[in-house]
Design an enzyme around this catalytic site. Structure first.
Site, short mmCIF file in Angstrom:
data_model
loop_
_atom_site.label_atom_id
_atom_site.label_comp_id
_atom_site.label_asym_id
_atom_site.label_seq_id
_atom_site.Cartn_x
_atom_site.Cartn_y
_atom_site.Cartn_z
CG HIS A 56 -0.74 -1.45 -3.46
ND1 HIS A 56 1.13 -1.21 -4.13
CD2 HIS A 56 -0.30 -0.41 -2.83
CE1 HIS A 56 1.60 -0.72 -4.34
NE2 HIS A 56 1.40 0.12 -3.39
CD GLU A 57 -2.70 1.40 -0.70
OE1 GLU A 57 -1.78 1.78 0.40
OE2 GLU A 57 -2.45 2.15 -1.71
CD GLU A 81 5.34 2.28 -2.89
OE1 GLU A 81 4.03 1.48 -3.21
OE2 GLU A 81 4.61 3.34 -2.43
#
Length: 510
Positions: A274-275, A304
């Site tokens: 995700h990061e 996002e």
């Protein structure tokens, strides 16, 4: 006369770039202090850190809103209106910096400094409160931050609902009415699927997810995954914190912070992916935008969309299980040596109501966002205060997820966002998930073999599409323009709903 005008524009542009570089330098220093404070700084240093951050924020604010800076931007805006600017990048810089300037000028410098002190202090208190399950110690900060954000919203546009003003700060043009409609559409897909899964009463065996994997091994896995996403190790670093996050600093410098649990390695696996999605977006912005107001991501919804695209649409796809399992087997053979790709695919896509948002499965995740959204709406409508939040959280969790909240550490203290004043941010997570589903559909329409790239562990074709359509534009385009350009049509949540229905309908034979 024409040459004289061109010379004047060039002189003004040179001054603009000098101003932008000075602003970038102060923003860079602020990010360094913030990253340090969330990762390695001692907790007793928070007051001094707050003073330093307030000073930097105040200087940044004064530089941006100084009369000479305002006049400079105004002259360039007039030149652009008269057709004297034929440089697309310069035109975008003028437009974006003018907007930044107008919004900053609406808030007094002393209030900007006070805000920075407050949120720095609140962040330190939140870290302690979460560890101690002590909502009462954090509660007063939430009320203070909400009141200050209401005041900020009034400065920016007193004619609008304060919460709409804040939503616009994270996703330009977004209103609560539009997000309500999005939620209604998504609920119509997600809730029946969740009910169907619960009624079916079947979940796959995923014993391996909670086997112990030592921290040092998980660090090795983290770097393997960062490289698998496509980030050069020389462009990033890995730090450790309570709540995972990433931050883009400059070309060649986008940092990731994670939280490792030795008995839940898969948490770190998807935190890292995700990061890394955030980080690779920052690293993919056109280098020509460096040190200007166009550097960085354009909105949190688009940001996002990148993180959740890599985390879920790539990272939890069936084709990606081969490359992912290769990493896990190489680093933790005693746990993953006998696990098959199908085993892993079913395990990382288990859908069932749970308490923690960042651990939530892809299907129930938007319900977690709706819980936070409804609480924020109540706070900004004056229908609730911070004292009401634990009860509201428990009630909404029962309503949306059908489970009880055992304590505040697993409820309203779990996220860091409110300590930083990020009211209006949470909706962008759900929107980002939906944007990603539309992007992968558009990729297919342009001949990108998404499944083959995931299966090969070579995401270059996917990165190339995202780089061309999304990353390189930085802040020069807002989300609606980016989505329209990338997909050939406006945002449509139908693609996201169809994606969820098809994937989880097949996984659970619904």
């Amino acid at each position: 006369m024409g040459k004289k005008k061109d010379t004047n524009v060039k002189k003004l542009a040179k001054k603009l770039r000098s101003l932008e570089r000075e602003l970038w330098t102060h923003e860079y220093l602020l990010k360094i202090v913030q990253f340090d404070g969330a990762t390695i700084a001692p907790e007793n240093g928070a007051p001094a850190r707050g003073e330093a951050m307030a000073a930097l924020a105040g200087t940044y604010h004064r530089m941006l809103t100084d009369a000479d800076a305002v006049e400079l931007v105004h002259k360039l805006e007039k030149a652009a209106a008269k057709g004297k600017i034929d440089d697309d990048q310069l035109a975008a810089e003028i437009r974006v910096l003018a907007r930044d300037q107008r919004e900053a000028a609406a808030i007094p410098t002393e209030e900007e400094e006070a805000w920075t002190r407050l949120t720095c202090e609140a962040d330190a208190v939140w870290h302690k409160a979460k560890a101690a399950n002590d909502w009462a110690s954090f509660e007063p900060y939430v009320d203070r931050i909400v009141e200050m954000r209401k005041r900020h919203a009034g400065y920016l546009d007193s004619s609008k609902d304060p919460y709409d003003v804040l939503l616009d700060q994270y996703e330009r043009g977004l209103t609560a009415k539009e997000f309500d409609a999005f939620c209604d559409q998504v609920r119509g897909t997600v809730v029946p699927l969740v009910h169907g899964i619960v009624q079916r009463g079947y979940q796959p065996d995923a014993w391996f997810l909670n086997e112990r994997i030592p921290e040092n091994v998980q660090k090795q896995i983290s770097f393997d995954l960062i490289e698998l996403v496509g980030i050069d190790r020389a462009d990033t670093t890995l730090a450790f914190t309570e709540h995972p996050f990433s931050e883009g600093f400059a070309p060649g410098d986008s940092r990731i912070a994670t939280h490792i649990y030795e008995d839940n390695a898969i948490s770190n696996v998807y935190s890292i992916i995700h990061e890394a999605g955030h980080a690779i977006y920052e690293l993919g912005v056109d280098p020509a935008y460096a040190y200007t107001c166009l550097a960085g991501g354009t909105s949190m919804g688009i940001h996002e969309s990148q993180s959740r695209f890599f985390e879920n649409i790539v990272g939890r796809s069936r084709p990606f299980m081969g490359p992912l399992l290769d990493v896990l087997r190489r680093r933790a053979p005693s746990v993953y040596g006998d696990v098959t790709e199908d085993d892993l695919y079913r395990a990382v896509n288990i859908a069932q109501p749970s308490l923690i948002r960042i651990e939530a499965d892809e299907l129930t995740y938007p319900l977690h966002i709706m819980i936070r959204y409804e609480i924020e709406r109540a706070l900004f409508a004056g229908e609730a205060t911070a004292h009401d939040i634990p009860g509201l959280w428990a009630d909404l969790t029962r309503r949306y997820l059908g489970i009880n909240v055992p304590d505040d550490a697993h409820g309203c203290l779990q996220d860091t966002h409110w300590s930083g004043g990020d009211f209006g941010y949470f909706p962008t997570y759900a929107l980002g998930s939906a944007y990603g589903a539309q992007f992968v559909r558009a990729m297919a329409g342009e001949g990108v073999d998404f499944g083959a790239a995931c299966a090969a562990g070579d995401l270059a074709p996917v990165r190339a599409w995202l780089g061309q359509k999304i990353w390189r534009w930085g802040r020069s385009k807002d989300a609606p323009e980016l989505i329209g350009g990338a997909c050939g049509e406006p945002f449509d949540a139908t693609y996201y709903c169809s994606y969820l229905a098809k994937k989880f309908g097949a996984l659970y034979a619904l």
